[in-house]
Write an enzyme that holds these catalytic residues in place. Structure first.
Site, PDB file in Angstrom:
ATOM      1  CG  ASP A 181      -0.512  -3.607   2.739  1.00 53.60           C
ATOM      2  OD1 ASP A 181      -1.175  -2.543   2.759  1.00 53.60           O
ATOM      3  OD2 ASP A 181      -0.392  -4.361   3.709  1.00 53.60           O
ATOM      4  NE  ARG A 182      -0.351   0.642  -4.638  1.00 53.46           N
ATOM      5  CZ  ARG A 182      -1.469   0.805  -5.360  1.00 53.46           C
ATOM      6  NH1 ARG A 182      -1.811  -0.102  -6.253  1.00 53.46           N
ATOM      7  NH2 ARG A 182      -2.221   1.865  -5.211  1.00 53.46           N
TER       8      ARG A 182
END
Ligand SMILES: Cc1cc2nc3c(=O)[nH]c(=O)nc-3n(C[C@H](O)[C@H](O)[C@H](O)COP(=O)(O)O)c2cc1C
Length: 203
Positions: A181-182
């Site tokens: 999810d970065r």
């Protein structure tokens, strides 16, 4: 993609050179083509940037060494502004390393020794090519190589003084580990009065 563990304050090695070696050696043993290729960013003295890939040829606690042409664009920029940044990215590991510091030329004997160990064809090309200058066409370059090949047929190709190594002595490192999810892990090492200050950065 190779599964890589998160980078945490407790798994991060406290010496940035050790942390670099850990990731670099992992990339080098993972059968990645040109795992030692790195982006070298330089800038003119008034701050106009330029970047290109070069190959890391050696490293230790004295710095990171690459070889090039001293009169090239990068060479001219480093002569007027010795600050530079190196960036590695290994997609399979989802890892990026950024290293910033001051660059200086390696000793001429070191450059000469490295040059003499290169394949003959590479040495002839280095001698023929005034890197980053404008050339009329490819033929001009090929004729120059042929002429030099004939001139040095029975002797070693001489090391041109304009070709040699640079060593970047880091005062800052950043290790970036891609996460889900970065929400990536980033740790920065900054040299502050001979100590490495370690900080986590927001992704
Ligand atoms: C993967 C890769 C590795 C390279 N390694 C080097 C190198 O070690 N030394 C070098 O002078 N140029 C290397 N080059 C070429 C440079 O990217 C660049 O074209 C050249 O050095 C001229 O740059 P300049 O005009 O900015 O000085 C490499 C290019 C690639 C794509």
């Amino acid at each position: 993609m190779i599964e890589t563990p998160p980078l945490t304050r407790s798994t991060l090695l406290t010496n940035p050179f050790d942390q670099f070696a850990d990731w670099f050696e992992a990339a080098m043993s993972a059968d990645i083509e040109n795992a030692n290729a790195m982006t070298l960013a330089t800038a003119t003295k008034d701050g106009r940037p330029s970047a290109r890939f070069v190959m890391l040829k050696s490293y230790d606690e004295d710095g990171f060494v690459f070889f090039t042409n001293y009169t090239s664009q990068k060479g001219q920029e480093l002569a007027e502004n010795p600050q530079a940044t190196l960036v590695f990215y290994w997609v399979q590991f989802h890892r990026q390393i950024r290293i910033t510091g001051k660059v200086s030329k390696v000793a001429m004997v070191e450059s000469e020794a490295y040059f003499n160990g290169r394949p003959r064809g590479s040495r002839l090309s280095a001698l023929a090519s005034d890197q980053s200058s404008v050339v009329e066409n490819r033929q001009v370059l090929e004729e120059k190589v042929d002429e030099l090949a004939a001139r040095y047929e029975d002797v070693d190709v001489p090391h041109p003084p304009r070709w040699g190594g640079y060593r970047l002595v880091p005062d800052e490192f950043e290790f970036w580990q891609g996460r889900l999810d970065r929400l990536h892990d980033r740790f920065r090492f900054r040299k502050v009065s001979e100590e490495w200050l370690i900080e986590r950065l927001a992704p």
